[in-house]
Design a protein around this motif. Structure first.
Motif, short mmCIF file in Angstrom:
data_model
loop_
_atom_site.label_atom_id
_atom_site.label_comp_id
_atom_site.label_asym_id
_atom_site.label_seq_id
_atom_site.Cartn_x
_atom_site.Cartn_y
_atom_site.Cartn_z
N ALA A 29 0.82 -1.21 0.00
CA ALA A 29 0.00 0.00 0.00
C ALA A 29 0.86 1.26 0.00
O ALA A 29 0.47 2.29 -0.54
N SER A 30 2.06 1.16 0.57
CA SER A 30 2.92 2.34 0.65
C SER A 30 3.59 2.67 -0.67
O SER A 30 4.14 3.77 -0.82
N VAL A 31 3.59 1.74 -1.62
CA VAL A 31 4.24 2.00 -2.91
C VAL A 31 3.23 1.96 -4.07
O VAL A 31 3.63 1.96 -5.23
N MET A 32 1.93 1.94 -3.75
CA MET A 32 0.92 1.89 -4.79
C MET A 32 0.96 3.14 -5.65
O MET A 32 1.10 4.26 -5.14
N ARG A 33 0.85 2.99 -6.93
CA ARG A 33 0.74 4.09 -7.86
C ARG A 33 -0.06 3.62 -9.07
O ARG A 33 -0.13 2.42 -9.35
N THR A 34 -0.67 4.54 -9.77
CA THR A 34 -1.40 4.18 -10.98
C THR A 34 -0.41 3.90 -12.10
O THR A 34 0.42 4.77 -12.42
N PRO A 35 -0.44 2.72 -12.68
CA PRO A 35 0.51 2.42 -13.75
C PRO A 35 0.32 3.37 -14.94
O PRO A 35 -0.77 3.89 -15.18
N ARG A 36 1.40 3.59 -15.68
CA ARG A 36 1.29 4.37 -16.90
C ARG A 36 0.48 3.61 -17.92
O ARG A 36 0.40 2.39 -17.89
N SER A 37 -0.13 4.34 -18.86
CA SER A 37 -0.98 3.70 -19.86
C SER A 37 -0.50 4.01 -21.26
O SER A 37 0.29 4.94 -21.48
N ALA A 323 15.46 2.41 -4.12
CA ALA A 323 15.79 2.77 -5.49
C ALA A 323 16.48 4.13 -5.46
O ALA A 323 15.84 5.17 -5.30
N THR A 324 17.79 4.13 -5.60
CA THR A 324 18.57 5.37 -5.41
C THR A 324 18.74 6.17 -6.69
O THR A 324 19.13 7.32 -6.64
N SER A 325 18.47 5.57 -7.86
CA SER A 325 18.67 6.28 -9.11
C SER A 325 17.54 7.27 -9.35
O SER A 325 16.38 7.02 -9.01
N ALA A 326 17.89 8.40 -9.92
CA ALA A 326 16.86 9.39 -10.25
C ALA A 326 15.92 8.89 -11.32
O ALA A 326 14.81 9.40 -11.48
N ASP A 327 16.35 7.87 -12.06
CA ASP A 327 15.52 7.32 -13.13
C ASP A 327 14.66 6.16 -12.66
O ASP A 327 13.97 5.54 -13.46
N ALA A 328 14.68 5.85 -11.37
CA ALA A 328 13.93 4.71 -10.87
C ALA A 328 12.45 4.91 -11.14
O ALA A 328 11.91 6.00 -11.00
N GLU A 329 11.77 3.81 -11.52
CA GLU A 329 10.37 3.90 -11.88
C GLU A 329 9.48 4.11 -10.67
O GLU A 329 8.42 4.69 -10.75
N SER A 330 9.86 3.60 -9.51
CA SER A 330 9.00 3.68 -8.34
C SER A 330 8.99 5.09 -7.79
O SER A 330 10.02 5.63 -7.40
N SER A 331 7.79 5.71 -7.76
CA SER A 331 7.69 7.09 -7.28
C SER A 331 8.00 7.20 -5.80
O SER A 331 8.34 8.27 -5.31
N SER A 332 7.89 6.09 -5.06
CA SER A 332 8.15 6.13 -3.63
C SER A 332 9.63 5.93 -3.32
O SER A 332 10.04 6.09 -2.18
N GLY A 333 10.44 5.56 -4.32
CA GLY A 333 11.84 5.24 -4.08
C GLY A 333 12.04 3.89 -3.46
O GLY A 333 13.14 3.54 -3.06
N GLN A 334 10.99 3.07 -3.39
CA GLN A 334 11.07 1.72 -2.86
C GLN A 334 10.55 0.73 -3.89
O GLN A 334 9.55 0.98 -4.56
N VAL A 335 11.22 -0.39 -3.99
CA VAL A 335 10.85 -1.43 -4.95
C VAL A 335 10.63 -2.73 -4.18
O VAL A 335 11.52 -3.16 -3.44
N PRO A 336 9.47 -3.38 -4.33
CA PRO A 336 9.23 -4.64 -3.62
C PRO A 336 10.22 -5.71 -4.05
O PRO A 336 10.59 -5.82 -5.21
N PHE A 337 10.62 -6.51 -3.05
CA PHE A 337 11.58 -7.59 -3.27
C PHE A 337 11.04 -8.88 -2.69
O PHE A 337 10.52 -8.91 -1.56
N PHE A 338 11.13 -9.97 -3.45
CA PHE A 338 10.80 -11.30 -2.96
C PHE A 338 12.03 -12.19 -3.11
O PHE A 338 12.58 -12.32 -4.21
N GLY A 339 12.45 -12.79 -1.99
CA GLY A 339 13.49 -13.81 -2.01
C GLY A 339 12.83 -15.16 -1.82
O GLY A 339 12.44 -15.51 -0.70
N LEU A 340 12.65 -15.89 -2.90
CA LEU A 340 11.93 -17.16 -2.85
C LEU A 340 12.87 -18.30 -2.47
O LEU A 340 14.09 -18.21 -2.68
#
Length: 467
Positions: A29-37, A323-340
């Motif tokens: 919920a903290s990283v939710m954003r409307t995807p681009r279309s 996400a430290t890059s200025a070009d990162a897609e996540s507007s929150s600066g956080q990217v979900p990670f799963f280690g399976l």
């Protein structure tokens, strides 16, 4: 992320599956954003997610039409019990013409005692409200039984069974002009694309697909096609994950295989966080000396959960990468990670239970639209595989403190009744158990033994090509 397996309310114990879904829900919920279309041609739309509200520009069907070949008539032209006339099971009407699919009748309206030949899909002529199918008809002329034409007579058999409005499709009965045909978030299945085509739409707005970075870890892991070293295993997990992701319309960034080196894993995670909407690894999240993914995550992100009371799949890690890059897609600066987990069946089962619902949430799919106000375990569970109740065809055993997911097949027992059976050996390394599986048999926590003949919940894997 306020909720995690390290939260004081949980202590050091493993989380239940529902608690883990709550952790995921609150974190995502903290990283939710409307995807681009983007707009795409309808032929390229299958497997995408609709990004606009579709209002129907026309009635579907566009006109009231016949659902069968036969004749169109007014039901009032036929005798019925209320007419006071002597009832007969057949009557004779005049045929005045034909209405064909694509070539509607343009003449006068039908009068009492008249009928019109009509084909399936043809517009109903004025004055008609009923279609009688071809099998109930005989056409007659002065010369006897003929193929039929305008000016002929038609004999209708089974008059008493004919109902007003039968075999007629009303204009707009599927979709009415001006009504909402679809909402944003609709997964564009073949049926959905067909509905859009029926509205005359040549293109549609869809969300751009998520990009997910995937890599495997472990010095023993070897790419298919290479010489297998002593003690090595081929990398099945990465290929299974890539296939699962692409089947969901995800764009995959395949980062290959990383060895058991914390610095390399940390660098890969940092790089992936700047290039993807989600990062998934397999292996390296248990408690072995060479399991570096968890410690690497701590260096470039935050771990939210690690161990889950389920089998297969206990050592699953979830967290957020920075996400430290200025070009990162996540507007929150956080990217979900799963280690399976590293075992191949555990990799697939944990993907289905946790990663797939998260992907559907982040991709903007419809049933989780309310998650913008705060995702929940209930919301995420909507996107797990559909659950059905079946009868166990054999005795199933588990440990009471966990949820167990056996791989199952639906078969007929000796009475011809459907029951669910396991696919054989159920070890988390036996990938062929997934190859044969139609469902996951869900043995809940607290149930150590489930006897043959007892009801059991299964997660059906046959819809939307989940596996």
């Amino acid at each position: 992320m306020s909720l995690s397996c390290f939260d004081p309310r949980f202590g050091e114990r493993m989380l239940s599956v529902d608690e883990a879904l709550s952790v995921l829900g609150e974190s995502l919920a903290s990283v939710m954003r409307t995807p681009r279309s983007e707009r795409v041609a309808l032929a390229q739309a299958p497997g995408r997610v609709l990004a606009e509200t579709v209002i129907s520009p026309l009635d579907v069907p566009a006109q009231t039409n016949a659902a069968m070949d036969g004749i169109a008539l007014a039901r009032a032209s036929l005798p019925d019990a209320e007419s006071g006339e002597p009832l007969s099971d057949h009557c004779e009407l005049s045929v005045i013409g034909s209405s064909l699919a694509g070539h509607p009748w343009t003449g006068r309206a039908l009068a009492a005692g008249e009928a019109m030949r009509i084909t399936t899909g043809a517009a109903l002529p004025a004055g008609a409200d009923t279609v009688v199918m071809q099998e109930q008809l005989e056409y007659r002329s002065a010369q006897g039984l003929v193929d039929g034409d305008a000016g002929e007579r038609v004999v209708i058999e089974g008059v008493t069974s004919i109902r007003r409005g039968q075999n007629v499709r009303q204009a707009g009965e599927d979709i009415a002009r001006g009504s909402q045909a679809m909402a944003p978030g609709q997964w564009l299945t073949p049926a959905a694309v067909g509905v859009l085509a029926s509205l005359g739409l040549a293109e549609v707005a869809v969300y751009r697909p998520l990009t997910v970075a995937v890599f495997s870890t472990g010095d023993e892991v070897t790419a298919p096609g290479e010489m297998l070293p002593a003690g090595g295993i081929y990398d099945a997990n990465r290929f299974s994950l890539v296939a699962l992701l692409r089947d969901q319309g995800i764009e995959v960034l395949d980062l290959g295989i990383l060895g058991d080196d914390e610095a390399s894993v940390s660098a890969a995670l940092r790089d992936a966080a700047t290039r993807a909407d989600m990062v998934i690894t397999s292996g390296g999240v248990s408690v072995g000396e060479a399991d570096h993914v968890r410690s690497a995550l701590a260096a470039c992100g935050e771990l939210a959960l690690w161990r889950i009371a389920m089998r297969p799949g206990r050592p699953l890690a979830f967290g957020m990468l920075r996400a430290t890059s200025a070009d990162a897609e996540s507007s929150s600066g956080q990217v979900p990670f799963f280690g399976l987990p590293g075992n191949p069946v555990a990799t697939m089962v944990t993907f289905l239970q946790f990663v797939l619902p998260a992907l559907r949430l982040l991709s903007g799919q419809q049933r989780l639209a309310k998650a913008e106000e705060g995702a929940s375990a209930t919301a995420l569970a909507q996107w797990q595989a559909p659950r059905l109740q079946l009868i166990a065809g054999e005795t199933l055993r588990s440990r009471a403190e966990r949820v167990d997911y056996h791989r199952g097949q639906i078969v007929l027992d000796d009475r011809g009744c459907q029951v669910v059976m396991t696919t054989g050996r159920q070890g988390s390394g036996i990938l062929t158990s997934m190859l044969l599986a139609e469902c996951l048999i869900e043995i809940p926590a607290g149930c150590a033994t489930l006897h043959a003949g007892e009801p059991v919940m299964v997660q059906w894997l046959g819809s939307r090509g989940i596996v």
